[in-house]
Structures are given as structure tokens and as C-alpha cells.
Design a protein around this motif. Structure first.
Motif, PDB file in Angstrom:
ATOM      1  N   ILE A  30      81.929  65.771  91.548  1.00  0.00           N
ATOM      2  CA  ILE A  30      80.931  65.980  90.851  1.00  0.00           C
ATOM      3  C   ILE A  30      81.742  67.196  89.908  1.00  0.00           C
ATOM      4  O   ILE A  30      80.704  68.134  90.419  1.00  0.00           O
ATOM      5  CB  ILE A  30      79.364  66.062  90.551  1.00  0.00           C
ATOM      6  CG1 ILE A  30      78.805  64.489  90.982  1.00  0.00           C
ATOM      7  CG2 ILE A  30      78.187  66.164  89.162  1.00  0.00           C
ATOM      8  CD1 ILE A  30      77.640  64.398  91.693  1.00  0.00           C
ATOM      9  N   GLN A  38      79.369  62.008  94.163  1.00  0.00           N
ATOM     10  CA  GLN A  38      79.053  60.869  94.311  1.00  0.00           C
ATOM     11  C   GLN A  38      80.188  60.033  96.016  1.00  0.00           C
ATOM     12  O   GLN A  38      80.849  59.588  95.946  1.00  0.00           O
ATOM     13  CB  GLN A  38      79.272  59.746  93.410  1.00  0.00           C
ATOM     14  CG  GLN A  38      78.848  60.692  91.856  1.00  0.00           C
ATOM     15  CD  GLN A  38      79.938  59.666  90.593  1.00  0.00           C
ATOM     16  OE1 GLN A  38      80.446  59.105  90.811  1.00  0.00           O
ATOM     17  NE2 GLN A  38      78.369  59.626  89.519  1.00  0.00           N
ATOM     18  N   ALA A 192      75.768  63.127  87.859  1.00  0.00           N
ATOM     19  CA  ALA A 192      76.296  62.944  89.135  1.00  0.00           C
ATOM     20  C   ALA A 192      75.618  61.387  89.189  1.00  0.00           C
ATOM     21  O   ALA A 192      75.868  60.738  90.200  1.00  0.00           O
ATOM     22  CB  ALA A 192      74.807  63.462  89.996  1.00  0.00           C
TER      23      ALA A 192
END
Length: 317
Positions: A30, A38, A192
Motif C-alpha cells: 500500500i 494488502q 488500502a
């Protein structure tokens, strides 16, 4: 001497690690949150094991689906990414940490709001409660031990508690995001979870100008059956956190959100702050204000430092 007389103490079990999981074979960084991923299902399992071994108290899971729709049907699909991930993490480390799940529709809707929209494009509170109840049952069946109700709908705690109890899930706890403010500090979180939101959530999140409202919202959630109440964000709402902690009959937590994390990491990367000391000081300040536990993206790092005896806030320099 400083350690002996310290008024505020931090333990690894006071920390909860937020984690993001995607429908992909490989994890992805991210950009706005250096060091946060992630996760794929495989990397999520590995990271969950690492967190459990570090002694953190819990893991808060957020699902990032590939397909979204108006009512967020992926949130209640047993084969949806969040429910599959919950089952996987519960099987992996459920005996060692409290497996927690974010209960909100924003990650799953194609409009990015936390609830169902009416014909005029406004969030329909009561229709959203029906979806939250369904979502709570799906997460409980997947193995979540604690449901994080973050949508800020009126009556959400009572609706989910009633649904859980009616289906025999009386041992599943509810964390109410009781005082969640309409904050600019959520910016990196949007990346995110690949948020589809346009506009803002000021119609259902709290006004940053209002202090007493936060404590009142916490009281309402406790009356509806919340087992834990949350203040979010943390650092810019320490006054609200202290107010809630002073009167709450249930544990009080706080979320050190994405923007707080990103600011420290960016300043440290530029050499403007001592990174390790700043991380420790910020989390300690949240505890000092009254939080019984802190959701922070530095949970594992801090837990490791605590285990090694590097006590935050006690460096005499």
C-alpha cells in the motif's frame, strides 16, 4: 527508577493489528502506508502467525473484494473474501489471538458508503441495519470472535446483538465504533480497501467539533449491548477518549488510523522525527488517555520491542 514509577504501561496483549486481505495470489504493498500490505490468503496466514507469536492481543480483518454492488452482497457471501479469510485465520491462530472482523459495507459497495442507499442517494439507516444483521451472522459463522461495527448507523449494536442471540451466537462479542469522527485522517485507508467513495460520510459520522457527542454515542452503544466501545481516530481525539474512558462500564479501545501511521512514517523517512521513539510515544499517549487496547499498524513491531525490554516512553534522553 523511571520504570518503577511509570504511571502508564503497555503490554503486547494491549495491541490489535488491522489487516487487509484481497482476492489475489500475491500480496500488494500500500503506497501510502509503507510496510503495510494488502494480503493474499497465504500471506495473511503467515502474518497472522507472526502476530500471534509476537503476543498481540487481536487481529482486525478487512476484506477487499474484486466485485462490488449496491448492497454489498459480497459481505454476506460465505465464499466472500472476508468470510473466507476469517475462517482461515481462526483456524490458524484462533486459539492464540482474538480474531476480529470489520462489520461495515463500505468495502463491499460500488458507491463506497457504509450502508444501503435510498432512491435519493442517501444512506438508508434501517435498511442498512438489516444488512448488518446478516453480515454479523455470516462473520460469526466464519469464526469471528468479535465484530467491529464501524458503520455508525443508529441502532446498529442492538440490531446485530439481537440477530446473534437469536441464532445462538451469544458468545460472539461486539466492538462498537461508538465515537467515529468524520476525519481527514482516513485518507490512506481508502487506498488500502480500494474505496469507491465519492463525497463524504458526514451525514452519519461525528462532527470533529463535537466533544460531548462522542461520550453520548458511547453511552447509547453500551445500553444496546456493546461489549467494547471505540474512539476513532485516536491522536486528534484524546479528549473524547479520556471522556469515554472516565465513565464507560465496558472496555474502551482506540484506533490509531491510517493517516496517523502515514504521517509518522513519512516524517521519519525524511529524517524529521525519530521513528522508534515517535511510534512508542504516540501509542503510549493513547493508552495514557484511557484506552484499554489500541488498534495500530505497528502492533507487531511494538510487541517485539516490548518483549525485548525496550519499554516505550521510558528513554531518559
Amino acid at each position: 527508577m523511571r520504570r518503577l514509577v511509570a504511571q502508564t504501561r503497555l503490554h503486547p496483549s494491549d495491541l490489535v493489528l488491522p489487516m487487509f486481505v484481497i482476492e489475489a495470489a500475491e500480496s500488494r504493498p500500500i503506497a501510502s502506508m509503507p510496510g503495510v500490505l494488502q494480503h493474499s490468503l497465504d500471506s495473511l496466514r503467515r502474518a497472522a502467525t507472526e502476530a500471534a507469536e509476537a503476543g498481540v492481543g487481536g487481529l482486525m480483518l478487512f476484506g477487499v473484494p474484486e466485485v462490488r454492488d449496491a448492497t454489498g452482497t459480497g459481505a454476506t457471501d460465505p465464499n466472500g473474501i472476508l468470510n473466507v479469510a476469517t475462517a482461515a485465520v481462526a483456524a490458524e491462530v484462533g486459539d492464540a489471538v482474538v480474531v476480529q472482523t470489520d462489520l461495515c459495507l463500505d468495502e463491499f459497495t460500488d458507491h463506497g458508503h457504509c450502508g444501503v442507499l435510498d432512491a435519493a442517494g442517501r444512506v438508508d439507516n434501517d435498511a442498512t441495519l438489516e444488512r448488518y444483521a446478516e453480515m454479523g451472522l455470516a462473520q460469526a459463522r466464519a469464526g469471528s470472535a468479535l465484530l467491529g461495527l464501524s458503520g455508525m448507523m443508529d441502532g446498529q449494536v442492538a440490531a446485530v446483538r439481537d440477530a446473534l442471540d437469536a441464532q445462538g451466537h451469544t458468545d460472539v462479542a461486539i466492538l462498537a465504533y461508538a465515537a467515529k469522527y468524520a476525519s481527514a485522517f482516513y485518507g490512506p485507508f481508502r487506498e488500502a480497501v480500494d474505496s469507491q467513495l465519492t463525497g463524504d460520510r458526514r451525514s452519519y459520522q461525528l462532527d470533529p467539533a463535537n466533544r460531548r457527542e462522542g461520550a453520548r454515542e458511547a453511552d447509547l452503544d453500551v445500553a444496546e449491548g456493546a461489549d467494547v466501545v471505540m474512539v476513532k481516530p485516536a491522536l486528534s481525539y484524546l479528549d473524547v477518549l479520556a471522556d469515554v474512558a472516565a465513565t464507560s462500564p465496558v472496555p474502551v479501545w482506540a484506533y490509531q488510523v491510517s493517516g496517523e501511521y502515514a504521517m509518522v512514517e513519512a516524517a521519519a523517512a525524511n529524517g524529521w522525527l525519530d521513528r522508534d521513539r515517535t511510534i512508542a510515544e504516540t501509542v503510549l499517549s493513547i493508552k495514557r488517555a484511557g484506552a484499554d487496547a489500541v488498534l495500530t499498524y505497528w502492533a507487531v513491531e511494538l510487541a517485539d520491542r516490548l518483549t525485548r525490554g525496550q519499554l516505550p516512553g521510558t528513554d531518559p534522553r
